[in-house]
Scaffold this motif. Structure first.
Motif, PDB file in Angstrom:
ATOM      1  N   TYR A 106       5.270  -0.970  -8.340  1.00  0.00           N
ATOM      2  CA  TYR A 106       4.897  -0.539  -6.994  1.00  0.00           C
ATOM      3  C   TYR A 106       3.506  -1.067  -6.674  1.00  0.00           C
ATOM      4  O   TYR A 106       2.638  -1.102  -7.536  1.00  0.00           O
ATOM      5  N   GLU A 107       3.312  -1.464  -5.456  1.00  0.00           N
ATOM      6  CA  GLU A 107       2.008  -1.935  -5.021  1.00  0.00           C
ATOM      7  C   GLU A 107       1.360  -0.841  -4.177  1.00  0.00           C
ATOM      8  O   GLU A 107       1.805  -0.555  -3.072  1.00  0.00           O
ATOM      9  N   LEU A 108       0.346  -0.196  -4.727  1.00  0.00           N
ATOM     10  CA  LEU A 108      -0.313   0.906  -4.045  1.00  0.00           C
ATOM     11  C   LEU A 108      -1.631   0.454  -3.432  1.00  0.00           C
ATOM     12  O   LEU A 108      -2.367  -0.320  -4.044  1.00  0.00           O
ATOM     13  N   HIS A 109      -1.896   0.957  -2.244  1.00  0.00           N
ATOM     14  CA  HIS A 109      -3.158   0.691  -1.559  1.00  0.00           C
ATOM     15  C   HIS A 109      -3.784   2.043  -1.256  1.00  0.00           C
ATOM     16  O   HIS A 109      -3.210   2.841  -0.515  1.00  0.00           O
ATOM     17  N   PHE A 110      -4.955   2.306  -1.841  1.00  0.00           N
ATOM     18  CA  PHE A 110      -5.635   3.582  -1.669  1.00  0.00           C
ATOM     19  C   PHE A 110      -6.639   3.498  -0.532  1.00  0.00           C
ATOM     20  O   PHE A 110      -7.408   2.541  -0.434  1.00  0.00           O
ATOM     21  N   HIS A 111      -6.622   4.536   0.316  1.00  0.00           N
ATOM     22  CA  HIS A 111      -7.538   4.619   1.456  1.00  0.00           C
ATOM     23  C   HIS A 111      -8.084   6.034   1.512  1.00  0.00           C
ATOM     24  O   HIS A 111      -7.316   7.002   1.506  1.00  0.00           O
ATOM     25  N   TRP A 112      -9.409   6.160   1.564  1.00  0.00           N
ATOM     26  CA  TRP A 112     -10.056   7.463   1.609  1.00  0.00           C
ATOM     27  C   TRP A 112     -10.536   7.746   3.023  1.00  0.00           C
ATOM     28  O   TRP A 112     -11.117   6.872   3.684  1.00  0.00           O
ATOM     29  N   THR A 113     -10.287   8.972   3.476  1.00  0.00           N
ATOM     30  CA  THR A 113     -10.785   9.356   4.790  1.00  0.00           C
ATOM     31  C   THR A 113     -12.300   9.531   4.714  1.00  0.00           C
ATOM     32  O   THR A 113     -12.845   9.942   3.681  1.00  0.00           O
ATOM     33  N   GLU A 114     -12.956   9.202   5.830  1.00  0.00           N
ATOM     34  CA  GLU A 114     -14.417   9.242   5.860  1.00  0.00           C
ATOM     35  C   GLU A 114     -14.972  10.116   6.976  1.00  0.00           C
ATOM     36  O   GLU A 114     -16.162  10.438   6.964  1.00  0.00           O
ATOM     37  N   TYR A 115     -14.122  10.505   7.935  1.00  0.00           N
ATOM     38  CA  TYR A 115     -14.590  11.291   9.076  1.00  0.00           C
ATOM     39  C   TYR A 115     -13.371  11.911   9.757  1.00  0.00           C
ATOM     40  O   TYR A 115     -12.230  11.523   9.472  1.00  0.00           O
ATOM     41  N   PRO A 116     -13.602  12.893  10.647  1.00  0.00           N
ATOM     42  CA  PRO A 116     -12.473  13.534  11.345  1.00  0.00           C
ATOM     43  C   PRO A 116     -11.607  12.503  12.083  1.00  0.00           C
ATOM     44  O   PRO A 116     -12.128  11.547  12.661  1.00  0.00           O
ATOM     45  N   ASP A 117     -10.316  12.690  12.039  1.00  0.00           N
ATOM     46  CA  ASP A 117      -9.300  11.843  12.685  1.00  0.00           C
ATOM     47  C   ASP A 117      -9.121  10.493  11.992  1.00  0.00           C
ATOM     48  O   ASP A 117      -8.334   9.672  12.433  1.00  0.00           O
ATOM     49  N   HIS A 118      -9.813  10.268  10.887  1.00  0.00           N
ATOM     50  CA  HIS A 118      -9.664   9.004  10.167  1.00  0.00           C
ATOM     51  C   HIS A 118      -8.277   8.879   9.539  1.00  0.00           C
ATOM     52  O   HIS A 118      -7.697   7.795   9.497  1.00  0.00           O
ATOM     53  N   ALA A 119      -7.722  10.010   9.074  1.00  0.00           N
ATOM     54  CA  ALA A 119      -6.391   9.973   8.457  1.00  0.00           C
ATOM     55  C   ALA A 119      -5.340   9.480   9.451  1.00  0.00           C
ATOM     56  O   ALA A 119      -4.455   8.706   9.088  1.00  0.00           O
ATOM     57  N   SER A 120      -5.435   9.912  10.712  1.00  0.00           N
ATOM     58  CA  SER A 120      -4.453   9.443  11.703  1.00  0.00           C
ATOM     59  C   SER A 120      -4.632   7.955  11.979  1.00  0.00           C
ATOM     60  O   SER A 120      -3.652   7.228  12.173  1.00  0.00           O
TER      61      SER A 120
END
Length: 69
Positions: free
Chosen positions: A28-42
């Protein structure tokens, strides 16, 4: 596509990253992304859709899951 809210809940998210990283060995090829501020996850979720991610995994609390949804 893994979206992680590093400040949700208690404790470090490193263990989760380590466990999910094991999937890379299974092809599996995983790409990790961390939220940094409100609404960043969306915003990250929209990017995942535009990049045609096969799957989106959310690591966080109810707010993060709702934001991605």
């Amino acid at each position: 596509y893994v979206i992680i809210n590093p400040i949700s809940g208690t404790g470090s998210k490193k263990k989760v990253v380590d466990k999910l990283s094991a999937l890379n060995r299974d092809g599996y090829e995983l790409h990790f992304h961390w939220t940094e501020y409100p609404d960043h996850a969306s915003q990250l979720a929209k990017k995942a859709v535009l990049e045609k991610a096969d799957c989106v995994v959310v690591v966080g609390g109810d707010g993060t899951v709702n934001e991605v949804g």
